[in-house]
Design a protein around this motif. Structure first.
Motif, PDB file in Angstrom:
ATOM      1  N   LYS A   1     -12.016 -10.292  11.156  1.00  0.00           N
ATOM      2  CA  LYS A   1     -11.988 -11.333  10.443  1.00  0.00           C
ATOM      3  C   LYS A   1     -10.834 -11.857   9.693  1.00  0.00           C
ATOM      4  O   LYS A   1     -10.824 -13.182   9.213  1.00  0.00           O
ATOM      5  CB  LYS A   1     -13.441 -11.574   9.633  1.00  0.00           C
ATOM      6  N   TRP A   2     -10.065 -10.980   9.130  1.00  0.00           N
ATOM      7  CA  TRP A   2      -9.143 -11.074   8.270  1.00  0.00           C
ATOM      8  C   TRP A   2      -7.885 -11.838   8.600  1.00  0.00           C
ATOM      9  O   TRP A   2      -7.276 -11.594   9.873  1.00  0.00           O
ATOM     10  CB  TRP A   2      -8.582  -9.849   7.524  1.00  0.00           C
ATOM     11  N   LYS A   3      -7.282 -12.605   8.035  1.00  0.00           N
ATOM     12  CA  LYS A   3      -5.820 -13.029   8.307  1.00  0.00           C
ATOM     13  C   LYS A   3      -4.732 -12.182   7.893  1.00  0.00           C
ATOM     14  O   LYS A   3      -4.880 -11.920   6.593  1.00  0.00           O
ATOM     15  CB  LYS A   3      -5.641 -14.687   7.755  1.00  0.00           C
ATOM     16  N   PRO A   4      -3.920 -11.598   8.605  1.00  0.00           N
ATOM     17  CA  PRO A   4      -3.077 -10.461   8.044  1.00  0.00           C
ATOM     18  C   PRO A   4      -2.226 -10.874   6.944  1.00  0.00           C
ATOM     19  O   PRO A   4      -1.885 -12.151   7.036  1.00  0.00           O
ATOM     20  CB  PRO A   4      -2.402  -9.873   9.344  1.00  0.00           C
ATOM     21  N   GLY A   5      -1.752 -10.057   6.206  1.00  0.00           N
ATOM     22  CA  GLY A   5      -0.659 -10.245   5.680  1.00  0.00           C
ATOM     23  C   GLY A   5       0.793 -10.525   6.033  1.00  0.00           C
ATOM     24  O   GLY A   5       0.877 -10.231   7.073  1.00  0.00           O
ATOM     25  N   MET A   6       1.870 -11.207   5.512  1.00  0.00           N
ATOM     26  CA  MET A   6       2.892 -11.583   5.993  1.00  0.00           C
ATOM     27  C   MET A   6       4.198 -11.340   5.053  1.00  0.00           C
ATOM     28  O   MET A   6       3.931 -11.432   3.915  1.00  0.00           O
ATOM     29  CB  MET A   6       2.933 -13.146   6.509  1.00  0.00           C
ATOM     30  N   GLN A   7       5.164 -10.932   5.578  1.00  0.00           N
ATOM     31  CA  GLN A   7       6.437 -10.675   4.751  1.00  0.00           C
ATOM     32  C   GLN A   7       7.600 -11.167   5.709  1.00  0.00           C
ATOM     33  O   GLN A   7       7.958 -10.557   6.925  1.00  0.00           O
ATOM     34  CB  GLN A   7       6.755  -9.016   4.668  1.00  0.00           C
ATOM     35  N   ARG A   8       8.069 -12.158   5.360  1.00  0.00           N
ATOM     36  CA  ARG A   8       9.213 -12.801   5.757  1.00  0.00           C
ATOM     37  C   ARG A   8       8.956 -13.314   7.125  1.00  0.00           C
ATOM     38  O   ARG A   8       9.796 -12.845   8.016  1.00  0.00           O
ATOM     39  CB  ARG A   8      10.602 -11.982   5.443  1.00  0.00           C
ATOM     40  N   GLY A   9       7.928 -13.690   7.313  1.00  0.00           N
ATOM     41  CA  GLY A   9       7.576 -14.390   8.678  1.00  0.00           C
ATOM     42  C   GLY A   9       6.702 -13.333   9.713  1.00  0.00           C
ATOM     43  O   GLY A   9       6.521 -13.652  10.701  1.00  0.00           O
ATOM     44  N   GLN A  10       6.576 -11.970   9.263  1.00  0.00           N
ATOM     45  CA  GLN A  10       6.141 -10.877  10.208  1.00  0.00           C
ATOM     46  C   GLN A  10       4.852 -10.550   9.571  1.00  0.00           C
ATOM     47  O   GLN A  10       4.753 -10.195   8.290  1.00  0.00           O
ATOM     48  CB  GLN A  10       7.192  -9.935  10.352  1.00  0.00           C
ATOM     49  N   LYS A  11       4.066 -10.350  10.553  1.00  0.00           N
ATOM     50  CA  LYS A  11       2.696  -9.759  10.075  1.00  0.00           C
ATOM     51  C   LYS A  11       3.085  -8.321   9.762  1.00  0.00           C
ATOM     52  O   LYS A  11       3.632  -7.422  10.078  1.00  0.00           O
ATOM     53  CB  LYS A  11       1.992  -9.538  11.412  1.00  0.00           C
ATOM     54  N   VAL A  12       2.288  -7.845   8.765  1.00  0.00           N
ATOM     55  CA  VAL A  12       2.520  -6.626   8.069  1.00  0.00           C
ATOM     56  C   VAL A  12       1.134  -5.949   7.589  1.00  0.00           C
ATOM     57  O   VAL A  12       0.181  -6.755   7.138  1.00  0.00           O
ATOM     58  CB  VAL A  12       3.383  -6.415   6.860  1.00  0.00           C
ATOM     59  N   ARG A  13       1.167  -4.568   7.648  1.00  0.00           N
ATOM     60  CA  ARG A  13      -0.018  -4.023   7.298  1.00  0.00           C
ATOM     61  C   ARG A  13      -0.156  -4.121   5.667  1.00  0.00           C
ATOM     62  O   ARG A  13       0.970  -3.442   5.107  1.00  0.00           O
ATOM     63  CB  ARG A  13      -0.112  -2.428   7.732  1.00  0.00           C
ATOM     64  N   VAL A  14      -1.226  -4.281   5.254  1.00  0.00           N
ATOM     65  CA  VAL A  14      -1.237  -4.329   3.865  1.00  0.00           C
ATOM     66  C   VAL A  14      -2.427  -3.436   3.187  1.00  0.00           C
ATOM     67  O   VAL A  14      -3.522  -3.607   3.565  1.00  0.00           O
ATOM     68  CB  VAL A  14      -1.609  -5.581   3.235  1.00  0.00           C
ATOM     69  N   LYS A  15      -2.322  -2.831   2.053  1.00  0.00           N
ATOM     70  CA  LYS A  15      -3.301  -1.823   1.393  1.00  0.00           C
ATOM     71  C   LYS A  15      -4.030  -2.679   0.502  1.00  0.00           C
ATOM     72  O   LYS A  15      -3.583  -3.441   0.100  1.00  0.00           O
ATOM     73  CB  LYS A  15      -2.671  -0.625   0.933  1.00  0.00           C
ATOM     74  N   TYR A  16      -5.442  -2.557   0.532  1.00  0.00           N
ATOM     75  CA  TYR A  16      -6.360  -3.541  -0.101  1.00  0.00           C
ATOM     76  C   TYR A  16      -7.451  -2.900  -0.710  1.00  0.00           C
ATOM     77  O   TYR A  16      -8.113  -1.983  -0.125  1.00  0.00           O
ATOM     78  CB  TYR A  16      -6.944  -4.610   0.828  1.00  0.00           C
ATOM     79  N   ASN A  17      -7.724  -2.947  -2.250  1.00  0.00           N
ATOM     80  CA  ASN A  17      -8.636  -2.258  -2.945  1.00  0.00           C
ATOM     81  C   ASN A  17      -9.756  -3.552  -3.380  1.00  0.00           C
ATOM     82  O   ASN A  17      -9.384  -4.291  -4.000  1.00  0.00           O
ATOM     83  CB  ASN A  17      -7.970  -1.654  -4.095  1.00  0.00           C
ATOM     84  N   MET A  18     -10.978  -3.283  -2.927  1.00  0.00           N
ATOM     85  CA  MET A  18     -12.077  -4.158  -3.033  1.00  0.00           C
ATOM     86  C   MET A  18     -13.072  -3.546  -4.000  1.00  0.00           C
ATOM     87  O   MET A  18     -13.632  -2.525  -3.573  1.00  0.00           O
ATOM     88  CB  MET A  18     -12.753  -4.492  -1.759  1.00  0.00           C
ATOM     89  N   PRO A  19     -13.576  -4.240  -5.372  1.00  0.00           N
ATOM     90  CA  PRO A  19     -14.594  -3.882  -6.035  1.00  0.00           C
ATOM     91  C   PRO A  19     -15.820  -4.478  -5.469  1.00  0.00           C
ATOM     92  O   PRO A  19     -15.930  -5.669  -5.090  1.00  0.00           O
ATOM     93  CB  PRO A  19     -14.389  -4.438  -7.334  1.00  0.00           C
ATOM     94  N   ILE A  20     -16.960  -3.742  -5.181  1.00  0.00           N
ATOM     95  CA  ILE A  20     -18.243  -4.483  -4.586  1.00  0.00           C
ATOM     96  C   ILE A  20     -19.314  -4.142  -5.724  1.00  0.00           C
ATOM     97  O   ILE A  20     -19.398  -2.945  -6.029  1.00  0.00           O
ATOM     98  CB  ILE A  20     -18.565  -3.796  -3.094  1.00  0.00           C
ATOM     99  N   ASN A  21     -19.954  -5.100  -6.410  1.00  0.00           N
ATOM    100  CA  ASN A  21     -20.889  -4.825  -7.217  1.00  0.00           C
ATOM    101  C   ASN A  21     -22.224  -4.866  -6.907  1.00  0.00           C
ATOM    102  O   ASN A  21     -22.939  -5.243  -5.815  1.00  0.00           O
ATOM    103  CB  ASN A  21     -20.923  -6.112  -8.253  1.00  0.00           C
ATOM    104  N   PHE A  22     -22.870  -3.738  -7.469  1.00  0.00           N
ATOM    105  CA  PHE A  22     -24.354  -3.453  -7.242  1.00  0.00           C
ATOM    106  C   PHE A  22     -25.308  -3.644  -8.574  1.00  0.00           C
ATOM    107  O   PHE A  22     -24.827  -2.768  -9.453  1.00  0.00           O
ATOM    108  CB  PHE A  22     -24.575  -2.345  -6.832  1.00  0.00           C
ATOM    109  N   THR A  23     -25.838  -4.920  -8.810  1.00  0.00           N
ATOM    110  CA  THR A  23     -26.433  -5.085 -10.148  1.00  0.00           C
ATOM    111  C   THR A  23     -27.761  -5.473  -9.903  1.00  0.00           C
ATOM    112  O   THR A  23     -28.467  -6.181  -9.006  1.00  0.00           O
ATOM    113  CB  THR A  23     -25.739  -6.488 -10.747  1.00  0.00           C
ATOM    114  N   LEU A  24     -28.821  -4.792 -10.785  1.00  0.00           N
ATOM    115  CA  LEU A  24     -29.998  -4.910 -10.611  1.00  0.00           C
ATOM    116  C   LEU A  24     -30.512  -6.142 -11.470  1.00  0.00           C
ATOM    117  O   LEU A  24     -29.844  -6.479 -12.592  1.00  0.00           O
ATOM    118  CB  LEU A  24     -30.727  -3.543 -10.969  1.00  0.00           C
ATOM    119  N   GLN A  25     -31.394  -6.975 -11.001  1.00  0.00           N
ATOM    120  CA  GLN A  25     -31.792  -8.204 -11.615  1.00  0.00           C
ATOM    121  C   GLN A  25     -32.928  -7.942 -12.410  1.00  0.00           C
ATOM    122  O   GLN A  25     -33.540  -7.053 -12.238  1.00  0.00           O
ATOM    123  CB  GLN A  25     -32.326  -9.254 -10.563  1.00  0.00           C
TER     124      GLN A  25
END
Length: 485
Positions: free
Chosen positions: A461-485
């Motif tokens: 589903k992602w739109k890839p990263g670009m570097q000088r007009g070329q698609k490149v692989r990019v490392k991504y770190n994502m925080p996901i929150n689990f919070t009790l209400q």
């Protein structure tokens, strides 16, 4: 090249230096000088000097006087101690002194000659502290202000386990005084985790430091290898890196020193031989706002010639890189362009000398207006932005909606009252799919698996990263929150 012939050449060169006389400063026409002057040498020494932990604990200050010979090619040999302070400080002074090899050699009769130099290396004073049973002991009053000892004003005592190289190796514990006893008040668990990056020589690196109760990094975090060699120092606040930190070259010399001050990051960088390279400033990116271009205040080439002065000048820089034509070979990457008031202006170009890569870009006050690039004889790619980060459809808002609609809180984790953040690392590939998933910081096993499941559901589903007009692989770190209400 025949390795025996190469070794023979080194021996001949070393022998040639050894046979030449060593002059003193008053015997030469012009004396050896650090490129840029003594102020740059002093800046380098203080940036690189690490006061030994046991000396720091005693608040030791003073100077070590070292001597050496500046050779005709500008590097230093025969480094020795002339005036000692104490053995551990002497060793550190020698280490740092030998790292600086950016000297303008002495001249005599129109030729570079060997010259003896004598340099003081200063260890600045610091408040002493207790180092007991492998832990640094600190005391604080009710307002968390540091105290010299455990006097009646001390309400808190902190134990930070460190080895003699200053590397954490156990939980940081804070005690609170209860009448005449100390009771545990807070604890930051020690953590050692694999870093997703490796060293330039391919060594596995580890993040070492302290984490809070929800496994977010706190304070200084070191990046080290198995042997304990330090590659980076990064300062964190609740799991997020601040604008301060230090990175090191493979030889142990500081490569970059970044300091945060009043919302601005100022950075100084050096070449591996100690020659100052660049001074620039940047402003941290803000959510949903375009990043401000960095402002370059000064730049020196590898020979010590200053190309950019007070933000203005024409820059030509060269670095060694892997060729795109043959990744087993190295080639030279040359970039050229003009800075005005610290910002890129006009035409900038970059090229590999073997012809396997080229770019040309137009800038207006530091912002790229348009560019074109070609790699290894392929199609010419045209672009506006030099770099574009990977993006989920709808941006951060769309990502948040996807998580809210798809994340399921495991029932067993809810019953156990488990909550916090899980950090998932992954790579956004050039086709928008995801790969190389890793749980960087986890909670309960069921929560970790749920976080991984949701992230994997985003693949494609992602739109890839670009570097000088070329698609490149990019490392991504994502925080996901689990919070009790």
């Amino acid at each position: 090249m025949n390795p025996f012939l190469f070794l023979l050449t080194l021996l001949v060169c070393t022998s040639a230096f050894a046979q030449e006389p060593i002059y003193k400063e008053f015997d030469v026409d012009s004396a050896a000088q650090p490129r840029g002057g003594m102020s740059y040498l002093n800046t380098f020494l203080q940036a690189n000097l690490r006061k030994p932990l046991l000396a720091e604990a005693k608040g030791v200050s003073g100077r070590v006087i070292v001597s050496g010979v500046v050779e005709p090619d500008g590097h230093v040999t025969d480094a020795t101690i002339m005036q000692s302070l104490r053995p551990d400080c002497d060793r550190e002074a020698l280490r740092v002194f030998k790292l600086f090899n950016a000297w303008q050699p002495a001249q005599k009769g129109g030729h570079p000659v060997r010259q003896l130099i004598v340099i003081p290396v200063m260890f600045r004073p610091n408040p002493p502290f207790s180092y007991v049973n492998g832990a640094r002991v600190s005391y604080f009053d009710a307002d968390s202000k540091p105290l010299a000892d455990s006097s009646e004003q001390a309400l808190y005592k902190q134990l930070m386990p460190l080895d003699t190289n200053g590397i954490p190796n156990g939980d940081l514990i804070v005690y609170q005084r209860k009448h005449s006893n100390w009771k545990e008040y807070n604890r930051l668990p020690f953590a050692r985790q694999k870093d997703w990056q490796r060293s330039s020589s391919g060594k596995q690196l580890y993040l070492v430091g302290f984490q809070n109760a929800i496994k977010l990094w706190q304070n200084e975090v070191l990046t080290v290898d198995e042997a304990g060699t330090i590659f980076r120092r990064t300062y964190y606040d609740n799991g997020r890196p601040t604008g301060s930190g230090i990175t090191y070259h493979a030889n142990g010399a500081v490569a970059d020193r970044k300091e945060e001050n009043e919302g601005m990051n100022s950075v100084t960088s050096w070449y591996p031989n100690g020659q100052i390279r660049k001074i620039w400033a940047s402003y941290p990116a803000k959510p949903l706002m375009p990043a401000s271009p960095e402002r370059v205040l000064a730049f020196w080439d590898s020979t010590g010639h200053q190309l950019v002065v007070e933000g203005s000048g024409r820059l030509t820089s060269s670095t060694s890189v892997k060729s795109y034509a043959d990744t087993t070979q190295k080639t030279t990457y040359i970039e050229q362009g003009v800075y005005e008031n610290g910002l890129k202006q006009g035409t900038w170009t970059g090229r590999y000398t073997d012809g396997s890569y080229f770019y040309e870009e137009q800038y207006e006050k530091g912002v790229c207006q348009n560019g074109k690039a070609q790699k290894n004889g392929g199609d010419t790619l045209r672009y506006i932005a030099v770099e574009q980060q990977p993006e989920f459809p709808g941006g951060m808002q769309g990502l948040g909606q996807f998580l809210a609609q798809n994340l399921r809180y495991p029932a067993e984790a809810q019953r156990g009252g488990i909550q916090g953040q899980v950090f998932i690392s992954f790579v956004v590939c050039t086709d928008g799919t995801l790969c190389d998933y890793e749980v960087l910081k986890g909670l309960d096993s069921s929560i970790n698996q749920e976080a991984l499941r949701v992230v994997k559901a985003m693949s494609g589903k992602w739109k890839p990263g670009m570097q000088r007009g070329q698609k490149v692989r990019v490392k991504y770190n994502m925080p996901i929150n689990f919070t009790l209400q």
